[in-house]
Design an enzyme around this catalytic site. Structure first.
Site, PDB file in Angstrom:
ATOM      1  N   LYS A 130       1.796   2.502 -10.655  1.00 59.31           N
ATOM      2  CA  LYS A 130       0.316   2.078 -10.468  1.00 59.31           C
ATOM      3  C   LYS A 130      -0.291   1.176 -11.391  1.00 59.31           C
ATOM      4  CE  LYS A 130       0.060   4.132  -6.689  1.00 59.31           C
ATOM      5  NZ  LYS A 130      -0.024   3.110  -5.378  1.00 59.31           N
ATOM      6  N   ASN A 143       2.030  10.341  -4.523  1.00 58.89           N
ATOM      7  CA  ASN A 143       1.803  10.833  -5.692  1.00 58.89           C
ATOM      8  C   ASN A 143       2.853  12.130  -5.621  1.00 58.89           C
ATOM      9  OD1 ASN A 143       0.888  11.701  -8.091  1.00 58.89           O
ATOM     10  ND2 ASN A 143      -1.237  11.720  -7.685  1.00 58.89           N
ATOM     11  N   TYR A 203       4.652   7.985 -10.480  1.00 60.33           N
ATOM     12  CA  TYR A 203       3.576   7.510  -9.610  1.00 60.33           C
ATOM     13  C   TYR A 203       2.724   6.698 -10.561  1.00 60.33           C
ATOM     14  CZ  TYR A 203      -0.665   7.712  -6.457  1.00 60.33           C
ATOM     15  OH  TYR A 203      -1.491   7.284  -6.013  1.00 60.33           O
ATOM     16  N   GLU A 211     -10.643   8.993  -4.870  1.00 59.48           N
ATOM     17  CA  GLU A 211     -10.717  10.050  -4.216  1.00 59.48           C
ATOM     18  C   GLU A 211     -10.842   9.584  -2.831  1.00 59.48           C
ATOM     19  OE1 GLU A 211      -9.787  12.810  -6.048  1.00 59.48           O
ATOM     20  OE2 GLU A 211     -10.114  11.998  -7.758  1.00 59.48           O
ATOM     21  N   VAL A 212     -10.003   9.603  -2.024  1.00 62.65           N
ATOM     22  CA  VAL A 212      -9.982   9.165  -0.672  1.00 62.65           C
ATOM     23  C   VAL A 212      -9.439  10.192   0.296  1.00 62.65           C
ATOM     24  CG1 VAL A 212      -9.768   7.170   1.049  1.00 62.65           C
ATOM     25  CG2 VAL A 212      -9.719   6.613  -1.356  1.00 62.65           C
ATOM     26  N   SER A 252      -4.211   2.474  -8.076  1.00 65.98           N
ATOM     27  CA  SER A 252      -4.920   3.878  -8.246  1.00 65.98           C
ATOM     28  C   SER A 252      -5.660   3.964  -9.517  1.00 65.98           C
ATOM     29  CB  SER A 252      -3.859   5.078  -8.085  1.00 65.98           C
ATOM     30  OG  SER A 252      -4.525   6.153  -8.680  1.00 65.98           O
ATOM     31  N   LYS A 253      -6.853   4.763  -9.556  1.00 70.16           N
ATOM     32  CA  LYS A 253      -7.417   4.977 -10.829  1.00 70.16           C
ATOM     33  C   LYS A 253      -6.705   5.568 -11.899  1.00 70.16           C
ATOM     34  CE  LYS A 253      -8.847   9.539 -10.602  1.00 70.16           C
ATOM     35  NZ  LYS A 253      -8.411  10.449 -11.367  1.00 70.16           N
ATOM     36  N   GLN A 293      -2.993  11.405 -15.128  1.00 68.99           N
ATOM     37  CA  GLN A 293      -3.351  12.393 -14.298  1.00 68.99           C
ATOM     38  C   GLN A 293      -2.833  13.686 -14.657  1.00 68.99           C
ATOM     39  OE1 GLN A 293      -1.977  12.653 -10.078  1.00 68.99           O
ATOM     40  NE2 GLN A 293      -3.960  13.478  -9.557  1.00 68.99           N
ATOM     41  N   ASN A 301       0.648  -1.256  -0.035  1.00 69.11           N
ATOM     42  CA  ASN A 301      -0.156  -0.100   0.039  1.00 69.11           C
ATOM     43  C   ASN A 301       0.739   1.250   0.081  1.00 69.11           C
ATOM     44  OD1 ASN A 301      -2.264   1.731   0.967  1.00 69.11           O
ATOM     45  ND2 ASN A 301      -0.840   1.988   2.724  1.00 69.11           N
TER      46      ASN A 301
HETATM   47  P1  NAP Z   1      -0.796   8.928   3.083  1.00 68.76           P
HETATM   48  O1  NAP Z   1      -2.342   9.359   3.720  1.00 68.76           O
HETATM   49  O2  NAP Z   1       0.157   9.339   2.616  1.00 68.76           O
HETATM   50  O3  NAP Z   1      -0.670   7.470   3.817  1.00 68.76           O
HETATM   51  C1  NAP Z   1       0.233   6.556   3.578  1.00 68.76           C
HETATM   52  C2  NAP Z   1       1.407   6.257   4.554  1.00 68.76           C
HETATM   53  O4  NAP Z   1       2.470   5.335   4.032  1.00 68.76           O
HETATM   54  C3  NAP Z   1       1.895   7.313   5.170  1.00 68.76           C
HETATM   55  O5  NAP Z   1       2.229   7.017   6.686  1.00 68.76           O
HETATM   56  C4  NAP Z   1       3.365   7.201   4.697  1.00 68.76           C
HETATM   57  O6  NAP Z   1       4.254   7.857   5.816  1.00 68.76           O
HETATM   58  C5  NAP Z   1       3.550   5.857   4.678  1.00 68.76           C
HETATM   59  N1  NAP Z   1       4.682   5.688   3.261  1.00 68.76           N
HETATM   60  C6  NAP Z   1       4.712   6.502   2.279  1.00 68.76           C
HETATM   61  N2  NAP Z   1       5.885   6.001   1.592  1.00 68.76           N
HETATM   62  C7  NAP Z   1       6.444   4.726   2.295  1.00 68.76           C
HETATM   63  C8  NAP Z   1       7.447   3.879   1.891  1.00 68.76           C
HETATM   64  N3  NAP Z   1       8.064   3.890   0.950  1.00 68.76           N
HETATM   65  N4  NAP Z   1       7.546   2.905   3.025  1.00 68.76           N
HETATM   66  C9  NAP Z   1       6.779   2.695   4.175  1.00 68.76           C
HETATM   67  N5  NAP Z   1       5.874   3.590   4.364  1.00 68.76           N
HETATM   68  C10 NAP Z   1       5.639   4.785   3.404  1.00 68.76           C
HETATM   69  O7  NAP Z   1      -1.415   7.815   1.796  1.00 68.76           O
HETATM   70  P2  NAP Z   1      -2.891   7.088   1.370  1.00 68.76           P
HETATM   71  O8  NAP Z   1      -3.641   8.275   0.614  1.00 68.76           O
HETATM   72  O9  NAP Z   1      -3.376   6.542   2.153  1.00 68.76           O
HETATM   73  O10 NAP Z   1      -2.502   6.212   0.069  1.00 68.76           O
HETATM   74  C11 NAP Z   1      -2.212   4.988   0.480  1.00 68.76           C
HETATM   75  C12 NAP Z   1      -2.148   4.281  -1.078  1.00 68.76           C
HETATM   76  O11 NAP Z   1      -3.375   4.651  -1.604  1.00 68.76           O
HETATM   77  C13 NAP Z   1      -0.864   4.707  -1.874  1.00 68.76           C
HETATM   78  O12 NAP Z   1      -0.602   3.620  -2.552  1.00 68.76           O
HETATM   79  C14 NAP Z   1      -1.889   5.493  -2.842  1.00 68.76           C
HETATM   80  O13 NAP Z   1      -1.048   5.486  -3.998  1.00 68.76           O
HETATM   81  C15 NAP Z   1      -3.120   5.071  -2.793  1.00 68.76           C
HETATM   82  N6  NAP Z   1      -4.017   5.749  -3.471  1.00 68.76           N
HETATM   83  C16 NAP Z   1      -4.681   6.767  -2.615  1.00 68.76           C
HETATM   84  C17 NAP Z   1      -5.792   7.580  -3.113  1.00 68.76           C
HETATM   85  C18 NAP Z   1      -6.059   8.781  -2.496  1.00 68.76           C
HETATM   86  O14 NAP Z   1      -7.229   9.379  -2.851  1.00 68.76           O
HETATM   87  N7  NAP Z   1      -5.797   8.884  -1.127  1.00 68.76           N
HETATM   88  C19 NAP Z   1      -6.103   7.523  -4.447  1.00 68.76           C
HETATM   89  C20 NAP Z   1      -5.733   6.537  -5.377  1.00 68.76           C
HETATM   90  C21 NAP Z   1      -4.676   5.601  -4.548  1.00 68.76           C
HETATM   91  P3  NAP Z   1       4.762   9.502   5.402  1.00 68.76           P
HETATM   92  O15 NAP Z   1       3.610  10.066   5.765  1.00 68.76           O
HETATM   93  O16 NAP Z   1       5.704   9.636   6.533  1.00 68.76           O
HETATM   94  O17 NAP Z   1       5.163   9.686   4.116  1.00 68.76           O
END
Ligand code: NAP
Length: 256
Positions: A156, A92, A152, A184-185, A139-140, A146, A88
């Site tokens: 993905k 981005n 990124y 979008e989360v 991711s979408k 994007q 996970n």
């Molecule tokens: P987030 O809020 O930044 O949470 C991600 C967590 O992972 C943070 O605690 C971050 O730590 C940690 N992290 C990042 N890179 C890391 C690494 N290399 N090794 C270990 N930990 C790491 O992100 P999120 O929105 O939950 O996203 C999680 C996943 O969902 C990602 O793969 C993202 O691409 C995918 N996604 C999210 C969305 C969205 O709308 N949120 C949409 C599509 C896909 P730090 O904060 O210290 O960096």
């Protein structure tokens, strides 16, 4: 529905905050033991406390294969088994064609993609024993694009391809591999992106209006529910799938 995840050991990269945090919390609620690989000290500790100690937090920012090896060694030392892997962690990071460089592109793949392979590779002997399951969070953007974020989006897209590839390679071991595509989360990552606009509230409203189901963001818990189901034996005949948990954002008619 009993998901039968009690005492199951699940690796969750980026498992302390956002989507990964919700997955770890949901697993704990099901009696499973997440191994939370995430540099966030406070959030990781809070989750281990929430689990009454039946969880492990490894404060590591993944990029190298050696780190993944170390994760597996610590997880096995503590729990002696691995039943699932949620890839996970990612960000981005805005490394585009114009606004990037070859070096930044390679770095972005390292931050977003390579550790998906590393963790799967080093988990495999244990997943074979447990007939475990892998969930890749993609991711979408992998299917819509994007703009301005080549690294990124390449990561993905590769995660979706690897989901199919691993699902095929691991059929003989009954290891299932699936991907979830959020759109979008509202997470800490999303919040910092929204705050980069001059009027964050207005931008958020504009995006909400484009989400067909409920005109709202998906919650991290709604992504977690799908991930936890896919990890469980209730998903026993689901493999190689790309699952969109996005309120219809990617596919439904925009004129609705
Ligand atoms: P987030 O809020 O930044 O949470 C991600 C967590 O992972 C943070 O605690 C971050 O730590 C940690 N992290 C990042 N890179 C890391 C690494 N290399 N090794 C270990 N930990 C790491 O992100 P999120 O929105 O939950 O996203 C999680 C996943 O969902 C990602 O793969 C993202 O691409 C995918 N996604 C999210 C969305 C969205 O709308 N949120 C949409 C599509 C896909 P730090 O904060 O210290 O960096």
């Amino acid at each position: 529905m009993n998901l039968n995840l009690e005492s199951k050991v699940i690796l969750v990269s980026g498992g302390a905050k956002g989507i990964g945090g919700a997955i770890s919390r949901g697993l704990i609620e099901e009696g499973a033991c997440p191994v939370i690989i995430d540099p966030s000290e406070k959030e990781g500790k809070d989750l281990v406390d929430f689990a009454g100690g039946n969880a492990l937090h490894l404060p590591i920012r993944l990029f190298s294969a050696d780190q993944a090896k170390e994760v597996l060694s610590q997880a096995i030392e503590r729990f002696g088994r691995i039943d699932g892997l949620v890839n996970n962690a990612g960000a981005n990071d805005g490394v585009g064609l114009e606004n990037g460089s070859p070096e930044a592109f390679a770095q972005s793949l390292s931050n977003n993609l390579f550790h998906y392979y590393h963790l799967a590779h080093y988990s495999l002997p244990y997943l074979k024993k447990s007939k475990g399951s892998i969930v890749n969070i993609s991711s979408k953007t992998a299917v819509t694009g994007q703009g301005g974020t080549s690294g990124y989006v390449a990561a993905k897209g590769a995660q979706l391809a690897l989901t199919r590839e691993w699902a095929v390679e691991l059929l003989p071991y009954q290891i299932r591999v699936n991907a979830i595509l959020p759109a979008e989360v509202y997470t800490p990552m999303y919040d910092s992106w929204i705050q980069s606009f001059s009027n964050p509230q207005k931008k958020l409203e504009e995006i909400n209006q484009k989400i067909p189901l409920g005109r709202r963001m998906t919650t991290p818990e709604e992504i977690a529910a799908m991930a936890i189901f896919l990890l469980s034996e209730k998903a026993s005949h689901i493999t190689g799938q790309h699952l969109y948990v996005d309120g219809g954002y990617t596919h439904l008619d925009r004129s609705l």
